[in-house]
Design a protein around this motif. Structure first.
Motif, mmCIF file in Angstrom:
data_model
loop_
_atom_site.group_PDB
_atom_site.id
_atom_site.type_symbol
_atom_site.label_atom_id
_atom_site.label_comp_id
_atom_site.label_asym_id
_atom_site.label_seq_id
_atom_site.Cartn_x
_atom_site.Cartn_y
_atom_site.Cartn_z
ATOM 1 N N LEU A 442 -3.790 -0.609 -2.065
ATOM 2 C CA LEU A 442 -3.700 0.842 -2.195
ATOM 3 C C LEU A 442 -3.945 1.504 -0.854
ATOM 4 C CD1 LEU A 442 -5.846 1.215 -5.454
ATOM 5 C CD2 LEU A 442 -3.390 0.718 -5.249
ATOM 6 N N TYR A 447 -3.297 5.490 -3.877
ATOM 7 C CA TYR A 447 -1.919 5.269 -4.292
ATOM 8 C C TYR A 447 -1.450 3.889 -3.837
ATOM 9 C CZ TYR A 447 -1.669 10.238 -5.424
ATOM 10 O OH TYR A 447 -1.890 11.467 -5.978
ATOM 11 N N ARG A 496 4.882 9.007 -3.529
ATOM 12 C CA ARG A 496 3.578 8.459 -3.867
ATOM 13 C C ARG A 496 3.615 7.966 -5.324
ATOM 14 N NH1 ARG A 496 -1.555 12.092 -1.922
ATOM 15 N NH2 ARG A 496 -1.895 11.041 0.077
ATOM 16 N N SER A 498 1.124 6.111 -8.326
ATOM 17 C CA SER A 498 -0.227 5.700 -8.686
ATOM 18 C C SER A 498 -0.209 4.306 -9.314
ATOM 19 C CB SER A 498 -0.852 6.690 -9.663
ATOM 20 O OG SER A 498 -0.187 6.641 -10.910
ATOM 21 N N SER A 500 -1.526 3.352 -12.129
ATOM 22 C CA SER A 500 -1.229 3.376 -13.565
ATOM 23 C C SER A 500 0.269 3.457 -13.829
ATOM 24 C CB SER A 500 -1.952 4.554 -14.237
ATOM 25 O OG SER A 500 -1.497 5.792 -13.712
#
Length: 561
Positions: A442, A447, A496, A498, A500
């Motif tokens: 990340l 991110y 960007r 994430s 999830s």
């Protein structure tokens, strides 16, 4: 009286050969002979020794008769141990000298020989005899009887283990009596003993190695440079190694056994794998100060060669490298290495460009004086390797998320394709500990950036997404796949993303030169899609395969089978 079985010990001077002769003399089944060819050597070569006249008057100097009557003559013991100095093996001696008996080679680091050598003789490459010692090893291998090789330093460090190993190689039983002897000369000593054997006569066994070496006489530095490579070649053939510095870990097996014998380009030379080395003073060793590219070869063509070279030159410029080889010079090195290895398909090359050898601790000064003096093809250890894609591109791979964050451009810009990869290695360690193929890394805000080794893509509701190349390397395979996404009429978004979103993606894959397009079927325990390779992934894999077949820079001399 019968002819004993002869054991030949071959060594250079000052290699503990006399101590080893004393060791074998303690056995109840062996008679020892000290340099039986010495007089024949002095007569044939005319070399001067302070004891020359005495040797010629007291020893047989006809080489043929020495071999027949002394080395292989009858005796009262089961074995006869002949101590030989390598340079005493003269041309014209009977072939039986080498074809009969059992042979072994005793070596010692010239760093430990030269400081004491000149007490009797001025040292020279000839007098050291390492060239002839290597020739003896080669000749015996050619005859199908490769000799055992033992190292004098190991003999000092662990006499019993080394002697047991040697006895096993010679197929004779070890005797504990070999470890000790009485101080003073033995009747078998050659007439040169007063000049050479003082320390042996004062000993009662193999002495432990000194904690610190002697100060090396710099007047012999050139001779050390000449002789050390020969010692290292012989040392590579040691069968037994009891060194306290040796690793207790087993030697890892190569995924592709053919990679055991490769040729690599280092500086301006193509060298065998084990000889392809970088100086400890090189900037890549001193500080990871180097840039690199990975290239893949498909059916006689190098895929995306120009793009990789563009990035290599950009990275070198960003690091202020000077005197960089030209594009054509680098291409010729690549072509030469591939052709020399016969590598025209299913091959991966790692091309590295270093700043060169450090002279001053200040990098700026080093730039001015040394600049970039060496480029080399390598994969970890300067190798161009036979290497199929490294991931399971049919069944898919598993990823975990690392706690190690990707470098920020504030610290080290990922657009420089540098060799300082500890950030990625720390993440890879996390994936190894989790039994995963790789680790997602990340950025500083949490991110997704990329994995420790590849770029990453995902699909959600028919749209292909990939992270901005702000923290990740803008990979060439990444750019190629992005072009294919558009060409195959999929929508593409770079933004960007994430973690999830990746957990809940319909499809995920990674991209890189070594792995191509690798489907991801699970991330952090979450099954991606239905846990199988998705349709978008498969379409792009096929498009990428077609592209590699149709494009690339041809390797000269390659002809399709």
């Amino acid at each position: 009286m019968a002819e004993p079985e002869v054991i030949h010990s071959w060594s250079a001077p000052r290699s503990l050969s006399t101590s080893l002769m004393y060791s074998f003399a303690q056995r109840d089944d062996i008679e020892v002979v000290d340099e039986p060819l010495y007089a024949a050597f002095l007569k044939a070569t005319g070399v001067d020794r302070p004891y020359r006249d005495e040797v010629l008057s007291k020893m047989a100097n006809n080489g043929d008769k020495v071999v027949k009557d002394i080395i292989y003559g009858s005796g009262s013991k089961k074995y006869r141990y002949c101590k030989h100095i390598s340079k005493q093996r003269l041309l014209g001696l009977p072939s039986e000298l080498m074809s009969k008996g059992k042979h072994f080679i005793l070596i010692r680091n010239p760093l430990n020989i030269l400081p004491s050598f000149e007490k009797v003789l001025p040292p020279s490459f000839y007098e050291l005899g390492l060239g002839e010692l290597l020739s003896i090893y080669s000749d015996l291998c050619q005859m199908g009887t490769p000799p055992a090789v033992i190292d004098a330093d190991e003999l000092q460090r662990d006499p019993e283990t080394t002697l047991r190993g040697l006895c096993d190689d010679l197929e004779i039983p070890f005797q504990a009596s070999m470890l000790k002897w009485e101080a003073g000369p033995i009747p078998e000593d050659g007439v040169w003993a007063p000049w050479w054997y003082k320390s042996v006569h004062e000993s009662t066994g193999f002495s432990s190695p000194k904690k610190y070496p002697r100060t090396f006489p710099l007047s012999h530095y050139d001779l050390l440079e000449q002789s050390l490579p020969l010692y290292n070649i012989l040392r590579s053939h040691l069968k037994h190694n009891s060194s306290l510095l040796s690793s207790t870990l087993p030697t890892p097996s190569l995924p592709v056994p053919e990679n055991a014998k490769l040729l690599a380009w280092v500086g301006d030379d193509i060298l065998p794998r084990e000889m392809a080395k970088v100086s400890v003073f090189d900037s890549v060793v001193q500080g990871g100060d180097s840039v690199w590219e990975g290239l893949r070869i498909y059916k006689g063509k190098i895929f995306k060669l120009e793009e990789h070279l563009d990035r290599l030159f950009d990275s070198a410029k960003a690091l202020a490298f000077d005197n960089v080889p030209s594009r054509e010079e680098i291409k010729e090195a690549i072509f030469g290495t591939l052709i020399a290895n016969g590598m025209f398909d299913n091959t991966h090359i790692r091309l590295s460009l270093t700043r060169g050898k450090k002279i001053y601790p200040n990098n700026q000064d080093c730039n001015k004086i040394m600049a970039c003096n060496g480029f080399f093809l390598m994969n970890n250890k300067m190798l161009a390797e036979w290497k199929p894609p490294v991931y399971d591109n049919d069944g898919g791979i598993v990823l975990v998320t690392a706690t190690t964050r990707r470098n920020s451009p504030n610290n080290l810009d990922s657009k420089i394709h540098h060799n300082n990869l500890l950030n990625n290695i720390l993440a890879k360690i996390e994936s190894n500990n989790a039994n995963a193929a790789d680790a997602i890394m990340l950025d500083k805000d949490g991110y997704v950036s990329e994995t420790n080794a590849t770029n990453i893509f995902m699909v959600k509701k028919g749209c292909v997404l990939t992270p901005h190349a702000d923290y990740c390397l803008p990979g060439i395979t990444r750019a190629t796949v992005m072009e294919l996404v558009v060409r195959e009429n999929f929508s593409l978004e770079e933004r960007r993303i994430s973690l999830s979103e990746f957990h809940t993606a319909d499809e995920v894959w990674t991209t890189g030169t070594m792995g191509e397009l690798s489907p991801v079927v699970k991330i952090d325990g979450r099954v991606i899609g239905d846990g199988k390779v998705g349709p978008v992934t498969r379409t792009l894999q096929n498009a990428y395969k077609k592209l590699t077949e149709d494009s690339g820079v041809p390797i000269p001399t390659y002809q399709e089978p």
